[in-house]
Scaffold this motif. Sequence first.
Motif, PDB file in Angstrom:
ATOM      1  N   ASP A  66       0.830  -1.200   0.000  1.00  0.00           N
ATOM      2  CA  ASP A  66       0.000   0.000   0.000  1.00  0.00           C
ATOM      3  C   ASP A  66       0.872   1.262   0.000  1.00  0.00           C
ATOM      4  O   ASP A  66       0.551   2.236   0.682  1.00  0.00           O
ATOM      5  CB  ASP A  66      -0.919  -0.025   1.238  1.00  0.00           C
ATOM      6  CG  ASP A  66      -2.353   0.349   0.860  1.00  0.00           C
ATOM      7  OD1 ASP A  66      -2.641   0.510  -0.342  1.00  0.00           O
ATOM      8  OD2 ASP A  66      -3.182   0.495   1.778  1.00  0.00           O
ATOM      9  N   CYS A  67       1.931   1.239  -0.770  1.00  0.00           N
ATOM     10  CA  CYS A  67       2.859   2.367  -0.844  1.00  0.00           C
ATOM     11  C   CYS A  67       2.066   3.640  -1.134  1.00  0.00           C
ATOM     12  O   CYS A  67       1.225   3.667  -2.026  1.00  0.00           O
ATOM     13  CB  CYS A  67       3.887   2.125  -1.956  1.00  0.00           C
ATOM     14  SG  CYS A  67       4.693   0.513  -1.818  1.00  0.00           S
ATOM     15  N   TYR A  68       2.379   4.692  -0.394  1.00  0.00           N
ATOM     16  CA  TYR A  68       1.552   5.909  -0.473  1.00  0.00           C
ATOM     17  C   TYR A  68       1.659   6.625  -1.813  1.00  0.00           C
ATOM     18  O   TYR A  68       0.846   7.472  -2.128  1.00  0.00           O
ATOM     19  CB  TYR A  68       1.935   6.878   0.647  1.00  0.00           C
ATOM     20  CG  TYR A  68       1.752   6.307   2.052  1.00  0.00           C
ATOM     21  CD1 TYR A  68       0.686   5.458   2.342  1.00  0.00           C
ATOM     22  CD2 TYR A  68       2.651   6.626   3.066  1.00  0.00           C
ATOM     23  CE1 TYR A  68       0.525   4.938   3.626  1.00  0.00           C
ATOM     24  CE2 TYR A  68       2.490   6.112   4.353  1.00  0.00           C
ATOM     25  CZ  TYR A  68       1.429   5.262   4.621  1.00  0.00           C
ATOM     26  OH  TYR A  68       1.273   4.758   5.882  1.00  0.00           O
ATOM     27  N   TYR A  69       2.698   6.286  -2.594  1.00  0.00           N
ATOM     28  CA  TYR A  69       2.929   7.005  -3.862  1.00  0.00           C
ATOM     29  C   TYR A  69       2.386   6.276  -5.074  1.00  0.00           C
ATOM     30  O   TYR A  69       2.249   6.876  -6.151  1.00  0.00           O
ATOM     31  CB  TYR A  69       4.444   7.232  -4.057  1.00  0.00           C
ATOM     32  CG  TYR A  69       5.301   6.013  -3.756  1.00  0.00           C
ATOM     33  CD1 TYR A  69       5.524   5.032  -4.703  1.00  0.00           C
ATOM     34  CD2 TYR A  69       5.873   5.839  -2.495  1.00  0.00           C
ATOM     35  CE1 TYR A  69       6.291   3.907  -4.427  1.00  0.00           C
ATOM     36  CE2 TYR A  69       6.646   4.720  -2.199  1.00  0.00           C
ATOM     37  CZ  TYR A  69       6.850   3.761  -3.177  1.00  0.00           C
ATOM     38  OH  TYR A  69       7.599   2.658  -2.879  1.00  0.00           O
ATOM     39  N   ARG A  73      -1.280   0.581  -5.612  1.00  0.00           N
ATOM     40  CA  ARG A  73      -1.411   0.215  -4.197  1.00  0.00           C
ATOM     41  C   ARG A  73      -2.733  -0.506  -3.954  1.00  0.00           C
ATOM     42  O   ARG A  73      -3.736  -0.259  -4.622  1.00  0.00           O
ATOM     43  CB  ARG A  73      -1.295   1.447  -3.311  1.00  0.00           C
ATOM     44  CG  ARG A  73      -2.409   2.455  -3.488  1.00  0.00           C
ATOM     45  CD  ARG A  73      -1.977   3.811  -2.936  1.00  0.00           C
ATOM     46  NE  ARG A  73      -1.618   3.707  -1.530  1.00  0.00           N
ATOM     47  CZ  ARG A  73      -2.459   3.930  -0.531  1.00  0.00           C
ATOM     48  NH1 ARG A  73      -3.717   4.273  -0.750  1.00  0.00           N
ATOM     49  NH2 ARG A  73      -2.061   3.806   0.717  1.00  0.00           N
ATOM     50  N   SER A  75      -5.032  -0.339  -1.819  1.00  0.00           N
ATOM     51  CA  SER A  75      -6.256   0.418  -1.522  1.00  0.00           C
ATOM     52  C   SER A  75      -6.792   1.206  -2.704  1.00  0.00           C
ATOM     53  O   SER A  75      -7.830   1.846  -2.581  1.00  0.00           O
ATOM     54  CB  SER A  75      -6.004   1.399  -0.377  1.00  0.00           C
ATOM     55  OG  SER A  75      -5.527   0.722   0.736  1.00  0.00           O
ATOM     56  N   LYS A 175       7.878   7.320   5.855  1.00  0.00           N
ATOM     57  CA  LYS A 175       6.887   8.308   5.424  1.00  0.00           C
ATOM     58  C   LYS A 175       6.292   7.966   4.056  1.00  0.00           C
ATOM     59  O   LYS A 175       5.265   8.519   3.653  1.00  0.00           O
ATOM     60  CB  LYS A 175       7.528   9.693   5.350  1.00  0.00           C
ATOM     61  CG  LYS A 175       7.811  10.253   6.716  1.00  0.00           C
ATOM     62  CD  LYS A 175       8.143  11.731   6.636  1.00  0.00           C
ATOM     63  CE  LYS A 175       8.111  12.313   8.037  1.00  0.00           C
ATOM     64  NZ  LYS A 175       9.037  13.395   8.234  1.00  0.00           N
ATOM     65  N   HIS A 177       5.842   4.666   3.101  1.00  0.00           N
ATOM     66  CA  HIS A 177       5.241   3.325   3.145  1.00  0.00           C
ATOM     67  C   HIS A 177       4.479   3.126   4.443  1.00  0.00           C
ATOM     68  O   HIS A 177       4.843   3.702   5.465  1.00  0.00           O
ATOM     69  CB  HIS A 177       6.348   2.261   3.047  1.00  0.00           C
ATOM     70  CG  HIS A 177       7.204   2.395   1.822  1.00  0.00           C
ATOM     71  ND1 HIS A 177       8.414   3.049   1.819  1.00  0.00           N
ATOM     72  CD2 HIS A 177       7.004   1.984   0.547  1.00  0.00           C
ATOM     73  CE1 HIS A 177       8.925   3.023   0.589  1.00  0.00           C
ATOM     74  NE2 HIS A 177       8.093   2.395  -0.202  1.00  0.00           N
ATOM     75  N   PRO A 178       3.458   2.257   4.417  1.00  0.00           N
ATOM     76  CA  PRO A 178       2.716   1.971   5.652  1.00  0.00           C
ATOM     77  C   PRO A 178       3.548   1.098   6.589  1.00  0.00           C
ATOM     78  O   PRO A 178       4.549   0.516   6.163  1.00  0.00           O
ATOM     79  CB  PRO A 178       1.490   1.214   5.143  1.00  0.00           C
ATOM     80  CG  PRO A 178       1.911   0.603   3.854  1.00  0.00           C
ATOM     81  CD  PRO A 178       2.936   1.536   3.263  1.00  0.00           C
ATOM     82  N   THR A 242      -4.087   8.271  -4.710  1.00  0.00           N
ATOM     83  CA  THR A 242      -3.162   7.879  -3.639  1.00  0.00           C
ATOM     84  C   THR A 242      -3.129   8.989  -2.583  1.00  0.00           C
ATOM     85  O   THR A 242      -3.536  10.115  -2.867  1.00  0.00           O
ATOM     86  CB  THR A 242      -1.716   7.727  -4.176  1.00  0.00           C
ATOM     87  OG1 THR A 242      -1.273   9.013  -4.644  1.00  0.00           O
ATOM     88  CG2 THR A 242      -1.609   6.729  -5.305  1.00  0.00           C
ATOM     89  N   PRO A 243      -2.601   8.668  -1.398  1.00  0.00           N
ATOM     90  CA  PRO A 243      -2.482   9.720  -0.370  1.00  0.00           C
ATOM     91  C   PRO A 243      -1.567  10.859  -0.810  1.00  0.00           C
ATOM     92  O   PRO A 243      -1.622  11.944  -0.241  1.00  0.00           O
ATOM     93  CB  PRO A 243      -1.876   8.971   0.821  1.00  0.00           C
ATOM     94  CG  PRO A 243      -2.194   7.540   0.587  1.00  0.00           C
ATOM     95  CD  PRO A 243      -2.230   7.352  -0.897  1.00  0.00           C
ATOM     96  N   PHE A 244      -0.724  10.645  -1.786  1.00  0.00           N
ATOM     97  CA  PHE A 244       0.205  11.692  -2.253  1.00  0.00           C
ATOM     98  C   PHE A 244      -0.310  12.425  -3.490  1.00  0.00           C
ATOM     99  O   PHE A 244       0.455  13.101  -4.184  1.00  0.00           O
ATOM    100  CB  PHE A 244       1.586  11.094  -2.544  1.00  0.00           C
ATOM    101  CG  PHE A 244       2.365  10.647  -1.327  1.00  0.00           C
ATOM    102  CD1 PHE A 244       2.011  11.068  -0.048  1.00  0.00           C
ATOM    103  CD2 PHE A 244       3.468   9.810  -1.463  1.00  0.00           C
ATOM    104  CE1 PHE A 244       2.725  10.658   1.073  1.00  0.00           C
ATOM    105  CE2 PHE A 244       4.199   9.392  -0.352  1.00  0.00           C
ATOM    106  CZ  PHE A 244       3.824   9.819   0.921  1.00  0.00           C
TER     107      PHE A 244
END
Length: 358
Positions: A66-69, A73, A75, A175, A177-178, A242-244
């Motif tokens: 689930d890498c944020y970038y 991922r 999710s 920061k 990665h989960p 993504t979160p980013f």
Amino acid sequence: MKSLIDKLEETQELTHEEWVSLIGAYETPGLIDYAAEKARALSLSIFGTQIYFRGIIEYTNFCRNDCYYCGLRMSGNDTTRYRLTPQQIFDCAEEGHRLGYRTIVLQGGETAYYEAKGAARMVEIVRTIRERYPDTAITLSMGEMNREAYEALFEAGADRYLLRHETATREHYEKLHPPTMSFDNRMECLRILKEIGYQAGAGIMVGSPYQTVEHLANDMMFMADFKPHMVGIGPFQPHHDTPFANFPAGSNELTFFIVSLCRIMNPKLLIPATTALDCGRTDGRQRAVLAGANVIMPNLSPEGIKKNYLLYDNKPGITQSAEENLNKLRSLVEEIGYTMVVGRGDHPDKVKEKACAA
Ligand code: 5AD
């Protein structure tokens, strides 16, 4: 600052402090060009005007991570998930071989499907490709696995493995990665791959969220110490799901600078001009070659699935066929006076090792 580049060329190392001042000064007029000229000269002295080309087959976009970038991922809901059948993979390999590729890269998300039983499913695929194309190098890019799986794949005929370390700084890794992902395990995987005998590829995203000049200095120190055979360096590009999503893209200019510094530090490195340099433009990979890169990795995936393998937004080439993509990149390379060569394109030291073993 030019004197630090000269020192790097002479001694192939810098202190952490020196890296910080050099990289931090990248906007100084003329500095990027100074590094690029040196890097290009070194690349020409070792590889001539030949660019190695590798065909990437994106065999699955399922991923447990689930890498944020990353747009693949777990999710992510915007992605239609797929897995190519072995036959589809073999068809891509056949097409690649016909088009002149002598390196095939199998890249996919991390899934138990391929990892189970010492990566048995992928071992079968690698073995078949190895038997059919003895003149072709096989590169894998399928993430973190255990030693047993890496060994089985190597024995089945894989030659190289790409696993970007992403960042050599633990706090920065955490920061991006989960908590389910481990900095130590990533580093350990790289060490194991090299120990087994793979040509091992590390690498980073330039301008990833929260990245500082100190982090980049740590990356250069890590690469000086680990001595990978390949280094993949591309700018971070946001992906909308993504979160980013709202972070800015990394700088192409800084990416060229890091490419040049890697070449100067380690002249024999295999350095791809990465696809992420050409989001919304066409001169990124050309300029990376002029800054010292010597590899290009066109897309060999079947038409129709390419739009589902989006690590980031605005990925170029997804509406082209494999042949169109190759021709397009070939003409970009020729435009700047280089040629694409048919051949495995091994790391110079690994060619010697093979010759000695024979
Ligand atoms: N932007 C740029 N590069 C990315 N990668 C993954 N997501 C992105 C992104 N949003 C890179 C990572 C990974 C490689 C396969 O692609 O560095 O290791």
